[in-house]
Each structure stands twice: as C-alpha cells, then as structure tokens.
Design a protein around this motif. Structure first.
Motif, PDB file in Angstrom:
ATOM      1  N   GLY A  85       0.809  -1.204   0.000  1.00  0.00           N
ATOM      2  CA  GLY A  85       0.000   0.000   0.000  1.00  0.00           C
ATOM      3  C   GLY A  85       0.848   1.262   0.000  1.00  0.00           C
ATOM      4  O   GLY A  85       0.566   2.222  -0.727  1.00  0.00           O
ATOM      5  N   GLY A  86       1.901   1.262   0.807  1.00  0.00           N
ATOM      6  CA  GLY A  86       2.789   2.416   0.845  1.00  0.00           C
ATOM      7  C   GLY A  86       3.520   2.624  -0.466  1.00  0.00           C
ATOM      8  O   GLY A  86       3.692   3.763  -0.934  1.00  0.00           O
ATOM      9  N   SER A  87       3.936   1.543  -1.087  1.00  0.00           N
ATOM     10  CA  SER A  87       4.644   1.645  -2.366  1.00  0.00           C
ATOM     11  C   SER A  87       3.715   2.137  -3.469  1.00  0.00           C
ATOM     12  O   SER A  87       4.115   2.924  -4.330  1.00  0.00           O
ATOM     13  N   LEU A  88       2.458   1.666  -3.457  1.00  0.00           N
ATOM     14  CA  LEU A  88       1.485   2.167  -4.434  1.00  0.00           C
ATOM     15  C   LEU A  88       1.286   3.667  -4.252  1.00  0.00           C
ATOM     16  O   LEU A  88       1.282   4.433  -5.219  1.00  0.00           O
ATOM     17  N   ALA A  89       1.125   4.100  -3.004  1.00  0.00           N
ATOM     18  CA  ALA A  89       0.918   5.522  -2.738  1.00  0.00           C
ATOM     19  C   ALA A  89       2.102   6.350  -3.243  1.00  0.00           C
ATOM     20  O   ALA A  89       1.915   7.390  -3.894  1.00  0.00           O
ATOM     21  N   LYS A  90       3.316   5.890  -2.958  1.00  0.00           N
ATOM     22  CA  LYS A  90       4.506   6.625  -3.392  1.00  0.00           C
ATOM     23  C   LYS A  90       4.616   6.648  -4.912  1.00  0.00           C
ATOM     24  O   LYS A  90       4.977   7.676  -5.506  1.00  0.00           O
ATOM     25  N   ALA A  91       4.310   5.532  -5.540  1.00  0.00           N
ATOM     26  CA  ALA A  91       4.398   5.460  -7.003  1.00  0.00           C
ATOM     27  C   ALA A  91       3.360   6.363  -7.661  1.00  0.00           C
ATOM     28  O   ALA A  91       3.657   7.102  -8.604  1.00  0.00           O
ATOM     29  N   PHE A  92       2.114   6.321  -7.169  1.00  0.00           N
ATOM     30  CA  PHE A  92       1.069   7.164  -7.751  1.00  0.00           C
ATOM     31  C   PHE A  92       1.356   8.645  -7.520  1.00  0.00           C
ATOM     32  O   PHE A  92       1.106   9.477  -8.386  1.00  0.00           O
ATOM     33  N   ARG A  93       1.880   8.974  -6.355  1.00  0.00           N
ATOM     34  CA  ARG A  93       2.181  10.372  -6.053  1.00  0.00           C
ATOM     35  C   ARG A  93       3.287  10.921  -6.960  1.00  0.00           C
ATOM     36  O   ARG A  93       3.214  12.055  -7.441  1.00  0.00           O
ATOM     37  N   ASN A  94       4.296  10.117  -7.193  1.00  0.00           N
ATOM     38  CA  ASN A  94       5.488  10.618  -7.887  1.00  0.00           C
ATOM     39  C   ASN A  94       5.525  10.314  -9.379  1.00  0.00           C
ATOM     40  O   ASN A  94       6.328  10.906 -10.104  1.00  0.00           O
ATOM     41  N   ARG A  95       4.655   9.411  -9.848  1.00  0.00           N
ATOM     42  CA  ARG A  95       4.771   8.987 -11.235  1.00  0.00           C
ATOM     43  C   ARG A  95       3.501   9.186 -12.065  1.00  0.00           C
ATOM     44  O   ARG A  95       3.493   8.855 -13.247  1.00  0.00           O
ATOM     45  N   THR A  96       2.449   9.669 -11.455  1.00  0.00           N
ATOM     46  CA  THR A  96       1.195   9.845 -12.189  1.00  0.00           C
ATOM     47  C   THR A  96       0.622  11.232 -11.917  1.00  0.00           C
ATOM     48  O   THR A  96       1.151  11.995 -11.094  1.00  0.00           O
ATOM     49  N   SER A  97      -0.483  11.531 -12.574  1.00  0.00           N
ATOM     50  CA  SER A  97      -1.142  12.829 -12.394  1.00  0.00           C
ATOM     51  C   SER A  97      -2.270  12.769 -11.369  1.00  0.00           C
ATOM     52  O   SER A  97      -3.120  13.670 -11.311  1.00  0.00           O
TER      53      SER A  97
END
Length: 365
Positions: free
Chosen positions: A14-26
């Motif tokens: 869950g934490g990795s998804l949050a970090k990825a979505f925050r930094n790599r998507t709009s």
C-alpha cells in the motif's frame, strides 16, 4: 482518468502504491486508512497522502480506485465497510495472492462497484510502511483478474494506469491465477519454511548448522522470513490448489529418494541437469513472451566500485538499465554482472563502450 485514489492498509504494498502514484502519475488526491496512526502521519508529512483515517470513513467517497492492501483474510471485512462510500463507477481492487475464493465473495456486490482483482508479483520479506518504495513495481508482473462483467475498456484503462508506475500487467482468470501462484509462490514459501524447520530439528547441540548455514541455504530460505499472518491467510484461501501442488512435489521428492537408494547414477545426473536447464531459462526478470529484453553479462573483478564504474558509464551515455544483478554462480554463466536493456541499440552501445575499456562482454539471447 483516475484523479482520486484510496488505499486501505499502508504497509509495504500500500505504501509503495501511494509513493508510485504520487510521484509517477497525475493523480490529484490520495487518501489512506491504516490501523496505526504513526504510519499515516509519516506518509502525510512526506506528502505521499493527502487525507487519512484510522477507521473507514467518508474520505473514501468519490474515489476512482480503491486498493485494499490487507492480508487476504481481511479483504472482505474492509470491502463491506467501504460500501456506504463507493459508487458503481468506482474500481475496487486488492493485492492479495489468491483470487478464486475472493472472486466468489465479491459477486454479490457487483452492482455496488467494479471489482478487478489484482496481484503484484513483487515484495520483500520486510512488510511495513518503512520498507515501501516508489519503484517497487518497476518491471514486476502485476496480475489482473477482472470480473466478466467489467467492460473491457475499464480493464484496459486500469491496466494502463498500473503500467504508468512501471508494472507489467498480465490478465488471467481467477482459477488460472490461483493454480499458477500455488506452484510458483505459495508452495515454495511452504518449502522454504520446511527447510528451516528441518535444519532446526536436525541441528547439533552446539548449533553448528545454524552457525554454518550461509550462502545457498540463506538464499533458498529467504522467503521464510515473510509475514506469518499473511501466509496463514494465503494458505487457507488457496488450500485446494496448494494441496494439489504439494502432492506433485511429494511425488518428485519420493522419486529422487528412490533413485538415490537404487544408485541410479544416470537418473540423478539428469535430475540436476534438467532442473539446471529449465532454471536457467528463467534468467530474465521479464520473459520474452511478454517484454523483450536485450541482455549481456560482463566479466569484472570483485573489487570495490566495479558496479559503480559501469553504471556511471552507461548513465553518462544515456543508456537506461532496465535490470541488473550479480551472477553468483560462474559455473554455468559467463561474466559476473548481468544487465538488461529495452532496445538492441542500447545493448550494442553498451557493448561498444565496455569493449573500449577492455571488458569481456557476453551477449545473452
């Protein structure tokens, strides 16, 4: 397309998804639930999430996608708690490693939201938020098991969304998924733990086995350090498929035991040789049937800075390394470092640069 994301359970995945979505998507808004507030506070202070709660509340209203990142046995509990806050157009997904039983449990709610089962084939023996990382999903398979009622364009959009954080999506039926992961993930975890139990039971009073267990034993049993809560739930949820695969494994063990007892030298040789050939075909992290990788191995001396020299060389010439690893066994492999690239152009460029510095390079096809 996806503006607001909800995450239930802010651990490793869950934490990795949050970090990825925050930094790599709009994605504009990320909201999260976790039982422990200290984790939520840390993620909020880091700017990873926008809102949080220690109970399922209306912060999950108007989410485009909600990921339930909890142990398998808790997924339905949180699904039911989310019902007052989800709409028919919300995608609810999970990251559990069993699917068929969950798929059956989700059926009664097919008019409440769109369920697309998910299973990222990545992780670590570490399983808390502090172990999470933005790049956890890079070049990792992310299996999707959508309900038949989900429009194809929705599945495609969700798949593209996950690809935007570096994942390689593969769509399977729930039954296919459970059979496959029982063989390549669930039973191997059971076997890793069995090997640890066996050494613990057989160890000498001086505990020499514990002292001397290194290298290969630690490598093959690394996954035995994973969360027992998670693996208890997985085994119970996928019991039928796991039992079938364990029966097959028992047959393999019984056969090699019999052949050793009968001193059938040719069989024993072929047992190891066949396994070696098949195992070596797994070498690339991304099999060619899904994503083509252009691979090399490089012969280097075991000295401080050897990896850094090559990595800087590639970086300074604009070559992107998609995967790299140390080759621990030189008996069957040429070279000590493995690299994979996206294009043949990058591979040829890397070979030329390495040859200029007198490295021995071997092409893998």
């Amino acid at each position: 397309m996806f503006s607001k994301i909800g995450i239930v359970g802010l651990g490793l995945i869950g934490g990795s998804l949050a970090k990825a979505f925050r930094n790599r998507t709009s994605v504009k808004t990320i909201v999260a639930f976790n039982r422990h507030e200290d984790v939520l506070l840390e993620a909020k202070q880091q700017g990873i999430i926008d809102e949080y709660a220690t109970e399922i509340t209306d912060i999950f209203q108007n989410c485009d996608v909600i990921f339930i990142c909890t142990p398998v046995q808790n997924i339905m509990e949180y699904t039911k708690k989310l019902l007052p806050f989800v709409s028919r157009h919300c995608i609810v997904s999970d990251v559990g490693s069993t699917k068929w039983e969950l798929y059956q449990k989700m059926k009664p709610y097919s008019t409440k939201f769109m369920y697309i089962g998910g299973h990222p084939m990545t992780g670590s023996e570490r399983f808390r938020y502090h172990a999470s990382k933005e790049h956890l999903f890079e070049n990792a398979y992310y299996i999707l098991t959508p309900d038949d009622s989900i429009p194809k364009e929705i599945t495609t959009a969700f798949s593209d969304f996950l690809r935007s954080i570096g994942a390689i999506t593969v769509t399977l039926s729930p039954q296919e998924h459970d059979y496959i992961v029982a063989s390549i993930s669930h039973v191997p975890h059971i076997i890793a733990s069995a090997l640890v139990h066996n050494v613990k039971n057989l160890d000498t009073p001086e505990q020499y086995m514990h002292l001397l267990a290194a290298g290969g034993f630690k490598d093959i049993t690394r996954i035995a350090s994973s969360s027992p809560d998670m693996w208890q739930g997985i085994c119970m949820e996928n019991k039928e498929q796991i039992l079938n695969v364990l029966c097959s494994f028992e047959s393999v063990i019984q056969t090699i035991r019999q052949k050793l007892s009968e001193e059938q030298y040719d069989f024993v040789y072929n047992y190891f040789d066949t396994a070696r050939i098949y195992r070596d075909s797994f070498y690339s992290i991304t099999p060619k049937s899904f994503v083509k990788r252009y691979e090399i191995t490089v012969d280097v001396l075991d000295r401080p800075g050897s990896i850094a020299i090559i990595a800087v060389l590639f970086s300074s010439h604009g070559i992107n390394i998609k995967n790299m690893s140390i080759v621990n066994n030189r008996e069957q492999e040429q070279g000590a470092l493995y690299f994979a690239f996206d294009t043949e152009e990058d591979r040829q460029k890397s070979i030329a640069l390495l040859h200029d510095l007198n490295y021995d390079v071997f092409v893998k096809d």
